[in-house]
Design a protein around this motif. Structure first.
Motif, short mmCIF file in Angstrom:
data_model
loop_
_atom_site.label_atom_id
_atom_site.label_comp_id
_atom_site.label_asym_id
_atom_site.label_seq_id
_atom_site.Cartn_x
_atom_site.Cartn_y
_atom_site.Cartn_z
N VAL A 492 22.38 78.60 55.50
CA VAL A 492 22.42 79.11 54.13
C VAL A 492 23.65 78.59 53.39
N ILE A 493 24.80 78.55 54.07
CA ILE A 493 26.03 78.04 53.44
C ILE A 493 25.89 76.56 53.10
N GLU A 494 25.35 75.78 54.01
CA GLU A 494 25.16 74.36 53.74
C GLU A 494 24.20 74.15 52.58
N GLY A 495 23.15 74.94 52.51
CA GLY A 495 22.22 74.82 51.39
C GLY A 495 22.88 75.17 50.07
N ALA A 496 23.75 76.22 50.07
CA ALA A 496 24.45 76.59 48.85
C ALA A 496 25.40 75.48 48.41
N GLN A 497 26.12 74.89 49.35
CA GLN A 497 27.03 73.79 49.01
C GLN A 497 26.25 72.59 48.48
N SER A 498 25.13 72.26 49.08
CA SER A 498 24.31 71.15 48.60
C SER A 498 23.80 71.42 47.18
N LEU A 499 23.39 72.66 46.93
CA LEU A 499 22.92 73.01 45.60
C LEU A 499 24.05 72.90 44.57
N GLU A 500 25.25 73.32 44.96
CA GLU A 500 26.39 73.22 44.05
C GLU A 500 26.70 71.76 43.72
N ALA A 501 26.64 70.88 44.73
CA ALA A 501 26.89 69.46 44.48
C ALA A 501 25.82 68.86 43.58
N GLU A 502 24.58 69.24 43.80
CA GLU A 502 23.51 68.73 42.95
C GLU A 502 23.68 69.19 41.51
N LEU A 503 24.08 70.43 41.30
CA LEU A 503 24.29 70.92 39.94
C LEU A 503 25.43 70.17 39.24
N THR A 504 26.52 69.89 39.97
CA THR A 504 27.64 69.15 39.39
C THR A 504 27.22 67.73 39.02
N GLU A 505 26.50 67.09 39.93
CA GLU A 505 26.03 65.73 39.65
C GLU A 505 25.06 65.70 38.48
N TRP A 506 24.22 66.70 38.38
CA TRP A 506 23.28 66.77 37.25
C TRP A 506 24.00 66.93 35.93
N GLN A 507 25.03 67.77 35.93
CA GLN A 507 25.80 67.97 34.70
C GLN A 507 26.48 66.68 34.25
N GLU A 508 27.05 65.95 35.21
CA GLU A 508 27.71 64.70 34.87
C GLU A 508 26.70 63.65 34.39
N SER A 509 25.54 63.59 35.03
CA SER A 509 24.53 62.62 34.60
C SER A 509 24.02 62.91 33.20
N VAL A 510 23.86 64.18 32.86
CA VAL A 510 23.44 64.56 31.51
C VAL A 510 24.49 64.15 30.49
N ALA A 511 25.77 64.35 30.83
CA ALA A 511 26.84 63.96 29.89
C ALA A 511 26.87 62.45 29.68
N ARG A 512 26.65 61.67 30.75
CA ARG A 512 26.64 60.21 30.61
C ARG A 512 25.46 59.75 29.75
#
Length: 553
Positions: A492-512
């Motif tokens: 569960v912790i690994e899944g939460a960390q992966s989801l957090e990384a995906e959200l950060t990457e998505w935010q940066e891609s939208v800004a670009r």
């Protein structure tokens, strides 16, 4: 299911649940396999024979005492020679000693059963004191002999239980006994008093709907309760006989009044039973004169010793992994435990019936078909072993002794109660053959040297030479569960960390992407539109615009 049917070791023929007399009603182990009606008939016959024998014995003792009194009185008046007097005195002493022994051995037993006022065996009286007593009896106004006392006590047998003492005497006796008894807990007393008052009010309100018979029912019920206050020293069987006699007499009166309408009689008798047994619960449930408490402890220890019995050993057709089945099992356990909190026998039977219905539902959901008697009894045994109900034997005996007998003879309540008695009897006699085990494994499991594992465990059953402490087995099981939970938590912790990384990457891609669009299509900001004469800056001296004028006509 085929494997389970081959391993099935629990089977009770439905004919074994019925009365041994063949009357068609349900029998009971406490009544030697008879129904309540046949048992009462047998008990009454045995009681009448005992009464006749005791009456004959009492008359015989009275005649012997009168003959001894006449013989001693005549010998003292005639004043025989010294040698003859000594011979008569020796003969009379032997007779007195023999009479005292016989009274201690037989007559005391009679008074113990039928006289509430004398519950302890009389002390042995020496011949000297007995002779002094005979001298006192020669005087006018002598005391009654032992045979006369016994005859007077036996006459009370043929009177109704609630007619043996007046209500005033009963009230005084109850006040004296309550003053001398131990003071119970205030909270328990308060709770029982509230419940008793509530039941009394409900009973009175119910009797108001019956008008004239209601007053008679209330009168007889109150008189019976007052009379039972003087019978706390009776045995459990005698208390049961008093209550059952009252039920029978009340039922006969109601049948005559309602012209044979059994439905109305049953409805009234249910209320009478509720009122009577709520008021008498403290004195008749697990009485001190019985061994119910000893049986409770033995049954409780027996069930605890059988904690290792699994659902596979009993061939129980229930899958607790199914949520609905698991919920039904929990409700069945709750109902069988809740039985001890009820006061009225009918309410205790209702708990047993509710428990049995939950068991049938669990079997039906598991098998997708209606349950049979061969499936019900093993499941009921499993529920009893898992619940270990408090004071199980006392509750069963209480229902057997004081429930309205018609409920135990017919209907689903009687059927389920009979099956519960069979389940308890099976638990008491459970052995290796019943569980399809070898005697060696059964003894090792009972002694705690080994613990069986579930059949679906990959490790299989323990080897015959293994010696596993059940506590260590439980600890290992708990550790394995904790290890499994730790792995799941890490996932569960690994899944939460992966989801957090995906959200950060998505935010940066939208800004670009937004920045690229802005660079590709820049914003062209046009000036705002001006007024018509905004450019005529130099003509600011022009006259003001014409204003409309109004001419008076």
């Amino acid at each position: 299911m085929s494997q389970r049917s081959e391993r099935r070791g629990i089977h009770v023929d439905q004919s074994e649940l019925l009365c041994k007399k063949g009357c068609g009603y349900y029998g009971n182990a406490a009544w030697q396999g008879l129904c309540s009606k046949c048992w009462r008939d047998e008990y009454q016959k045995a009681r009448q024979r005992q009464i006749q024998d005791d009456w004959a014995l009492a008359e015989k003792l009275q005649r012997e005492e009168e003959a001894a009194y006449v013989s001693s009185h005549s010998s003292s008046q005639t004043q025989p020679p010294q040698s003859h007097s000594q011979h008569s005195l020796a003969t009379f002493s032997k007779f007195e000693e023999k009479k005292t022994n016989e009274k201690t051995r037989k007559v005391t037993t009679v008074k113990k059963f039928f006289s509430p006022s004398s519950r302890t065996a009389p002390k042995k009286v020496p011949p000297e004191k007995e002779r002094e007593k005979e001298k006192e009896e020669k005087l006018p106004g002598r005391r009654e002999s032992h045979g006369e006392n016994l005859l007077r006590d036996l006459k009370g047998i043929f009177t109704q239980p609630w007619e043996m003492s007046s209500p005033t005497e009963a009230l005084v006796s109850r006040l004296r006994e309550s003053h001398e008894a131990k003071t119970p807990s205030p909270s328990i007393t308060r709770q029982s008093s509230i419940e008793t008052d509530r039941v009394s009010r409900d009973f009175v309100e119910f009797l108001k709907t019956l008008h004239k018979p209601g007053r008679e029912i209330h009168k007889h019920s109150r008189a019976f309760i007052d009379s039972m206050g003087n019978k706390k020293d009776l045995s459990a069987e005698e208390l049961s006989e008093c209550v059952q006699d009252f039920y029978q007499g009340m039922s006969d009166r109601l049948l005559n009044h309602f012209k044979g309408s059994s439905e109305k009689v049953d409805r009234v008798m249910d209320q009478v039973e509720k009122y009577i047994m709520t008021r008498l619960y403290k004195s008749v449930f697990c009485p001190e004169t019985s061994d119910d408490e000893k049986k409770d402890l033995a049954t409780q220890h027996r069930i605890r010793a059988l904690h290792w019995v699994t659902i596979q050993m009993l061939c129980v057709p229930v899958e607790e992994e199914i949520p609905e089945v698991s919920d039904s099992v929990v409700k069945a356990i709750t109902d069988i435990i809740e039985m001890d909190s009820k006061r009225v026998p009918r309410d205790k039977l209702a708990c047993i019936t509710s428990c049995s219905k939950h068991i049938f539902n669990a079997i039906r959901v598991t098998k997708n078909e209606p349950a049979s008697a061969d499936d019900f009894l093993p499941t009921l045994i499993y529920i009893v072993l898992k619940a270990n109900p408090p004071r199980l034997q006392s509750n069963i005996q209480y229902i057997t002794r004081f429930c309205n007998p018609s409920r135990l003879m017919t209907g689903e309540d009687g059927y389920y109660f009979t099956n519960l008695c069979c389940a308890v009897a099976f638990i008491e006699k459970l052995d290796a053959q019943s569980l399809n085990l070898s005697p060696e494994d059964f003894e090792r499991y009972m002694s705690g040297q080994a613990s069986p594992r579930r059949q679906d465990d990959p490790a299989g059953w323990p080897q015959s030479g293994s010696r596993v402490n059940p506590v260590l087995t439980q600890i290992q099981h708990n550790l394995s569960v904790l290890s499994s939970l730790e792995k799941r938590q890490q996932q569960v912790i690994e899944g939460a960390q992966s989801l957090e990384a995906e959200l950060t990457e998505w935010q940066e891609s939208v800004a670009r992407e937004v920045q690229e669009i802005l660079e590709r299509y820049p914003l062209d900001i046009k000036p705002r539109a001006s007024a018509i004469d905004a450019e005529n800056v130099e003509n600011d001296r022009l006259p003001p615009p014409l204003q409309p004028q109004v001419f008076a006509g």
